[in-house]
Design an enzyme around this catalytic site. Structure first.
Site, PDB file in Angstrom:
ATOM      1  N   HIS A   1      11.008   2.040  -2.340  1.00  0.00           N
ATOM      2  CA  HIS A   1      10.781   0.699  -2.880  1.00  0.00           C
ATOM      3  C   HIS A   1       9.398   0.196  -2.458  1.00  0.00           C
ATOM      4  O   HIS A   1       8.667   0.898  -1.760  1.00  0.00           O
ATOM      5  CB  HIS A   1      11.861  -0.263  -2.359  1.00  0.00           C
ATOM      6  CG  HIS A   1      11.808  -0.490  -0.868  1.00  0.00           C
ATOM      7  ND1 HIS A   1      12.549  -1.436  -0.223  1.00  0.00           N
ATOM      8  CD2 HIS A   1      11.094   0.125   0.124  1.00  0.00           C
ATOM      9  CE1 HIS A   1      12.302  -1.419   1.069  1.00  0.00           C
ATOM     10  NE2 HIS A   1      11.437  -0.481   1.302  1.00  0.00           N
ATOM     11  N   ARG A   2       9.065  -1.045  -2.832  1.00  0.00           N
ATOM     12  CA  ARG A   2       7.911  -1.746  -2.306  1.00  0.00           C
ATOM     13  C   ARG A   2       8.412  -2.985  -1.556  1.00  0.00           C
ATOM     14  O   ARG A   2       9.573  -3.379  -1.696  1.00  0.00           O
ATOM     15  CB  ARG A   2       6.960  -2.210  -3.423  1.00  0.00           C
ATOM     16  CG  ARG A   2       6.399  -1.122  -4.306  1.00  0.00           C
ATOM     17  CD  ARG A   2       5.731   0.002  -3.551  1.00  0.00           C
ATOM     18  NE  ARG A   2       4.655  -0.394  -2.658  1.00  0.00           N
ATOM     19  CZ  ARG A   2       3.367  -0.164  -2.858  1.00  0.00           C
ATOM     20  NH1 ARG A   2       2.974   0.436  -3.967  1.00  0.00           N
ATOM     21  NH2 ARG A   2       2.452  -0.506  -1.958  1.00  0.00           N
ATOM     22  N   SER A   3       7.515  -3.617  -0.808  1.00  0.00           N
ATOM     23  CA  SER A   3       7.961  -4.811  -0.081  1.00  0.00           C
ATOM     24  C   SER A   3       8.288  -5.956  -1.047  1.00  0.00           C
ATOM     25  O   SER A   3       9.155  -6.785  -0.772  1.00  0.00           O
ATOM     26  CB  SER A   3       6.921  -5.232   0.943  1.00  0.00           C
ATOM     27  OG  SER A   3       5.642  -5.322   0.355  1.00  0.00           O
TER      28      SER A   3
ATOM     29  N   GLU B   1       5.907   7.565   9.256  1.00  0.00           N
ATOM     30  CA  GLU B   1       5.099   7.389   8.048  1.00  0.00           C
ATOM     31  C   GLU B   1       3.748   6.768   8.405  1.00  0.00           C
ATOM     32  O   GLU B   1       3.685   5.858   9.238  1.00  0.00           O
ATOM     33  CB  GLU B   1       5.886   6.472   7.099  1.00  0.00           C
ATOM     34  CG  GLU B   1       5.204   6.137   5.786  1.00  0.00           C
ATOM     35  CD  GLU B   1       6.089   5.186   4.957  1.00  0.00           C
ATOM     36  OE1 GLU B   1       7.341   5.246   5.064  1.00  0.00           O
ATOM     37  OE2 GLU B   1       5.524   4.354   4.220  1.00  0.00           O
TER      38      GLU B   1
ATOM     39  N   LYS C   1      13.960   5.266   0.718  1.00  0.00           N
ATOM     40  CA  LYS C   1      13.633   4.146   1.610  1.00  0.00           C
ATOM     41  C   LYS C   1      13.715   2.883   0.773  1.00  0.00           C
ATOM     42  O   LYS C   1      12.865   2.633  -0.072  1.00  0.00           O
ATOM     43  CB  LYS C   1      12.219   4.352   2.163  1.00  0.00           C
ATOM     44  CG  LYS C   1      11.813   3.308   3.189  1.00  0.00           C
ATOM     45  CD  LYS C   1      10.477   3.644   3.827  1.00  0.00           C
ATOM     46  CE  LYS C   1       9.398   2.756   3.295  1.00  0.00           C
ATOM     47  NZ  LYS C   1       8.251   2.577   4.212  1.00  0.00           N
TER      48      LYS C   1
ATOM     49  N   ASP D   1       2.127   7.973   2.971  1.00  0.00           N
ATOM     50  CA  ASP D   1       2.357   6.947   1.939  1.00  0.00           C
ATOM     51  C   ASP D   1       0.985   6.491   1.442  1.00  0.00           C
ATOM     52  O   ASP D   1       0.504   6.959   0.404  1.00  0.00           O
ATOM     53  CB  ASP D   1       3.163   5.794   2.545  1.00  0.00           C
ATOM     54  CG  ASP D   1       3.203   4.546   1.660  1.00  0.00           C
ATOM     55  OD1 ASP D   1       2.917   4.647   0.465  1.00  0.00           O
ATOM     56  OD2 ASP D   1       3.521   3.438   2.177  1.00  0.00           O
TER      57      ASP D   1
ATOM     58  N   SER E   1       1.202  -4.005   1.816  1.00  0.00           N
ATOM     59  CA  SER E   1       0.322  -3.106   2.578  1.00  0.00           C
ATOM     60  C   SER E   1      -0.052  -1.945   1.657  1.00  0.00           C
ATOM     61  O   SER E   1       0.308  -0.799   1.875  1.00  0.00           O
ATOM     62  CB  SER E   1       1.017  -2.605   3.847  1.00  0.00           C
ATOM     63  OG  SER E   1       2.107  -1.776   3.551  1.00  0.00           O
TER      64      SER E   1
ATOM     65  N   ASP F   1       7.522   3.302   9.986  1.00  0.00           N
ATOM     66  CA  ASP F   1       6.352   3.265   9.111  1.00  0.00           C
ATOM     67  C   ASP F   1       5.292   2.497   9.874  1.00  0.00           C
ATOM     68  O   ASP F   1       5.405   1.278  10.063  1.00  0.00           O
ATOM     69  CB  ASP F   1       6.654   2.578   7.770  1.00  0.00           C
ATOM     70  CG  ASP F   1       5.418   2.550   6.869  1.00  0.00           C
ATOM     71  OD1 ASP F   1       4.366   3.098   7.283  1.00  0.00           O
ATOM     72  OD2 ASP F   1       5.500   1.983   5.772  1.00  0.00           O
TER      73      ASP F   1
ATOM     74  N   HIS G   1       4.128  -7.378   6.731  1.00  0.00           N
ATOM     75  CA  HIS G   1       5.366  -7.904   6.143  1.00  0.00           C
ATOM     76  C   HIS G   1       5.933  -9.118   6.869  1.00  0.00           C
ATOM     77  O   HIS G   1       6.890  -9.724   6.415  1.00  0.00           O
ATOM     78  CB  HIS G   1       6.447  -6.809   6.070  1.00  0.00           C
ATOM     79  CG  HIS G   1       6.090  -5.703   5.130  1.00  0.00           C
ATOM     80  ND1 HIS G   1       6.786  -4.527   5.053  1.00  0.00           N
ATOM     81  CD2 HIS G   1       5.096  -5.596   4.208  1.00  0.00           C
ATOM     82  CE1 HIS G   1       6.243  -3.750   4.122  1.00  0.00           C
ATOM     83  NE2 HIS G   1       5.214  -4.367   3.613  1.00  0.00           N
TER      84      HIS G   1
ATOM     85  N   LYS H   1       6.244   6.449  -4.655  1.00  0.00           N
ATOM     86  CA  LYS H   1       6.393   5.103  -5.220  1.00  0.00           C
ATOM     87  C   LYS H   1       5.814   5.131  -6.631  1.00  0.00           C
ATOM     88  O   LYS H   1       4.586   5.212  -6.796  1.00  0.00           O
ATOM     89  CB  LYS H   1       5.596   4.095  -4.387  1.00  0.00           C
ATOM     90  CG  LYS H   1       6.113   3.880  -2.966  1.00  0.00           C
ATOM     91  CD  LYS H   1       5.081   3.095  -2.153  1.00  0.00           C
ATOM     92  CE  LYS H   1       5.646   2.529  -0.864  1.00  0.00           C
ATOM     93  NZ  LYS H   1       4.574   1.978   0.001  1.00  0.00           N
TER      94      LYS H   1
ATOM     95  N   GLN I   1       4.752  -1.751  11.421  1.00  0.00           N
ATOM     96  CA  GLN I   1       5.277  -2.428  10.227  1.00  0.00           C
ATOM     97  C   GLN I   1       6.786  -2.289  10.060  1.00  0.00           C
ATOM     98  O   GLN I   1       7.451  -3.237   9.661  1.00  0.00           O
ATOM     99  CB  GLN I   1       4.557  -1.891   8.981  1.00  0.00           C
ATOM    100  CG  GLN I   1       4.989  -2.551   7.688  1.00  0.00           C
ATOM    101  CD  GLN I   1       4.245  -1.986   6.485  1.00  0.00           C
ATOM    102  OE1 GLN I   1       3.076  -2.282   6.279  1.00  0.00           O
ATOM    103  NE2 GLN I   1       4.909  -1.164   5.701  1.00  0.00           N
ATOM    104  N   GLU I   2       7.327  -1.083  10.316  1.00  0.00           N
ATOM    105  CA  GLU I   2       8.769  -0.885  10.066  1.00  0.00           C
ATOM    106  C   GLU I   2       9.391   0.058  11.096  1.00  0.00           C
ATOM    107  O   GLU I   2       8.855   1.130  11.357  1.00  0.00           O
ATOM    108  CB  GLU I   2       8.986  -0.249   8.670  1.00  0.00           C
ATOM    109  CG  GLU I   2       8.463  -1.100   7.538  1.00  0.00           C
ATOM    110  CD  GLU I   2       8.466  -0.376   6.181  1.00  0.00           C
ATOM    111  OE1 GLU I   2       9.261   0.574   5.994  1.00  0.00           O
ATOM    112  OE2 GLU I   2       7.654  -0.766   5.328  1.00  0.00           O
TER     113      GLU I   2
ATOM    114  N   GLU J   1      11.160  -7.601   3.582  1.00  0.00           N
ATOM    115  CA  GLU J   1      12.223  -6.720   3.091  1.00  0.00           C
ATOM    116  C   GLU J   1      13.579  -7.047   3.702  1.00  0.00           C
ATOM    117  O   GLU J   1      14.539  -6.287   3.538  1.00  0.00           O
ATOM    118  CB  GLU J   1      11.857  -5.263   3.381  1.00  0.00           C
ATOM    119  CG  GLU J   1      10.587  -4.823   2.674  1.00  0.00           C
ATOM    120  CD  GLU J   1      10.176  -3.397   3.005  1.00  0.00           C
ATOM    121  OE1 GLU J   1      10.902  -2.729   3.779  1.00  0.00           O
ATOM    122  OE2 GLU J   1       9.140  -2.966   2.501  1.00  0.00           O
TER     123      GLU J   1
HETATM  124  P1  PGA Z   1       4.353  -2.148   0.796  1.00  0.00           P
HETATM  125  O1  PGA Z   1       5.099  -1.604   2.076  1.00  0.00           O
HETATM  126  O2  PGA Z   1       5.292  -2.075  -0.354  1.00  0.00           O
HETATM  127  O3  PGA Z   1       3.983  -3.527   1.208  1.00  0.00           O
HETATM  128  O4  PGA Z   1       3.151  -1.248   0.590  1.00  0.00           O
HETATM  129  C1  PGA Z   1       5.991  -0.541   2.051  1.00  0.00           C
HETATM  130  C2  PGA Z   1       5.412   0.651   2.731  1.00  0.00           C
HETATM  131  O5  PGA Z   1       4.283   0.599   3.280  1.00  0.00           O
HETATM  132  O6  PGA Z   1       6.048   1.692   2.718  1.00  0.00           O
HETATM  133 ZN    ZN Z   2       4.373   2.755   4.038  1.00  0.00          ZN
END
Ligand code: PGA
Ligand code: ZN
Length: 397
Positions: A351-353, A271, A374, A298, A40, A230, A144, A323, A152-153, A194
């Site tokens: 991190h990233r996914s 987020e 995170k 983000d 994402s 998130d 994800h 990131k 998403q999270e 993840e």
């Molecule tokens: P991504 O997701 O690494 O797929 O961008 C993580 C996030 O959105 O924080």
């Molecule tokens: Zn995010």
């Protein structure tokens, strides 16, 4: 000085190819790092190229500018050489994946040359001794996982944990408790990219279950655990509205929905609750609930100082996700953190996914006294960072 830079293609946690860099120094220092990858991704991120192309371009343009020329411990010189080799604003020539892998590997080689752990090299002698609180993704969907939650999270946030170690185990316990609740309710849940549960339920039921699991585990461990989200709302924003499985919300409705969620669940963290281009709506939500929770950018900020400065000017948020691969170098990452801290923003290193076993972000979080990290909960490429954090706290790296 840097005596060699080698680049190779390795696997990430989604099975895609990513770039790994090895940096060696004359003095015998060695550093290895790999680039993560988002699903994402924000519209304004630095550009990830296909791994083979990023490697070929970096070999041609960047490696000759580094070898026998730059000190690995001189991070600004390393990153300036990467910028000069690339020649664009967004690393679209050598690829942000090559750039960030080399930048992080050089930092590790610099640390190794000095005989210091990476967090010490990056943080310096006057570093504080705070440890970041790990935010653990326990339930999710969006980009994800298919046929799971719209949001998403859902992130466990053990805000009252007395130590990093207890915080890490609390997040794992929340993940396990949610699995038990799914079993009781006969919900068959897979896992997302993840390692978070990806259940075929609506967001409302997910809130109820995460809330229950978090209070249950908080009772067991005896310290406060909250949770956060998130929303990755840029991914939902289409045709001027936020698209949910049960209908759409206008921007005003989205602001009201999120503000109500913050109240109802006492959320610690939200987020990307709004689209990545809508500083104004972010500012409206931050004004409403910014004193009760973290409103974090983000995709909004993409670890970019100029986008962060716009956000600061607009009062768009009160925290930033960091990131390194969104911007492509550790120097740029540090600049974003510095600007955030100067302006009272909290920082969340992330991190990233798509990830590898690389643990750089655990060191980065400790080096910069980040408020949160995170980095997932139970999947191997996530536990690599969490276990490194435990080792750093135990002075065992
Ligand atoms: P991504 O997701 O690494 O797929 O961008 C993580 C996030 O959105 O924080
Ligand atoms: Zn995010």
């Amino acid at each position: 000085r840097i005596s060699s830079v080698s680049l190779r293609r390795v696997l990430d946690s989604r099975g895609n190819a990513t770039v790994e860099a090895d940096v060696l120094t004359d003095a015998g220092g060695f550093g290895r790092a790999a680039a993560p990858s988002g699903a994402s991704t924000g519209e304004f991120e630095a550009i990830e190229l296909p791994a083979q192309e990023a490697i070929a371009n970096a070999r041609e343009h960047a490696v000759p500018r580094l070898v026998d020329t730059v000190y690995a411990g001189d991070q600004r010189a390393v990153d300036n050489a990467l910028r000069a080799a690339d020649g664009t604003d967004d690393f679209s020539e050598i690829g942000a994946n090559s750039a960030v892998a080399i930048s992080m590997a050089a930092a590790k080689a610099g640390a190794d040359t000095l005989g210091a752990p990476l967090y010490q090299h990056l943080g310096g002698a006057f570093r504080g001794d705070n440890f970041p609180i790990p935010l653990g993704n326990v339930v999710g969907g969006g980009e994800h996982a298919k046929d799971a939650t719209d949001i998403q999270e859902f992130l466990s946030a053990p805000v009252g944990a007395p130590s990093v170690e207890e915080a890490v185990f609390a997040n794992a316990a929340v993940h396990a408790a949610i699995g038990d609740i799914f079993d009781e309710r006969d919900i068959g849940a897979g896992k997302g990219d993840e390692g978070a549960w990806a259940p075929p339920i609506d967001d409302e039921e997910a809130f109820e279950i995460v809330d229950e699991a978090v209070s249950q585990v908080a009772d067991e461990v005896g310290f406060e655990i909250k949770f956060g989200l998130d929303m990755a709302a840029a991914e939902m924003y289409e045709n001027g509205a936020y698209q949910y499985s049960d209908g759409e919300k206008s921007t005003d409705e989205q602001i009201e929905y999120v503000a109500d969620l913050v109240e109802e669940y006492d959320l610690a963290y939200v987020e990307d609750p709004l689209d990545e281009n809508d500083y104004e709506a972010f500012a409206e939500l931050t004004e409403q609930v910014g004193d009760q929770t973290l409103i974090c950018g983000d995709d909004l900020f993409v670890t970019n100082v100029s986008r962060l400065q716009d956000g600061i000017d607009a009062n768009a948020a009160n925290s930033i996700l960091i990131k390194p691969n969104q911007i492509g170098s550790l120097s740029d990452t540090f600049d974003a953190i510095e600007l955030a801290v100067e302006n009272g923003y909290e920082t969340i290193i992330s991190h990233r996914s798509g990830e590898t076993e690389d643990t750089t972000i655990a060191h980065l979080a400790v080096a910069t006294d980040a408020d949160y990290i995170k980095t997932g909960t139970v999947a191997g490429e996530r536990t690599a960072k969490l276990n490194e954090l435990i080792r750093i706290a135990d002075d065992a790296v």
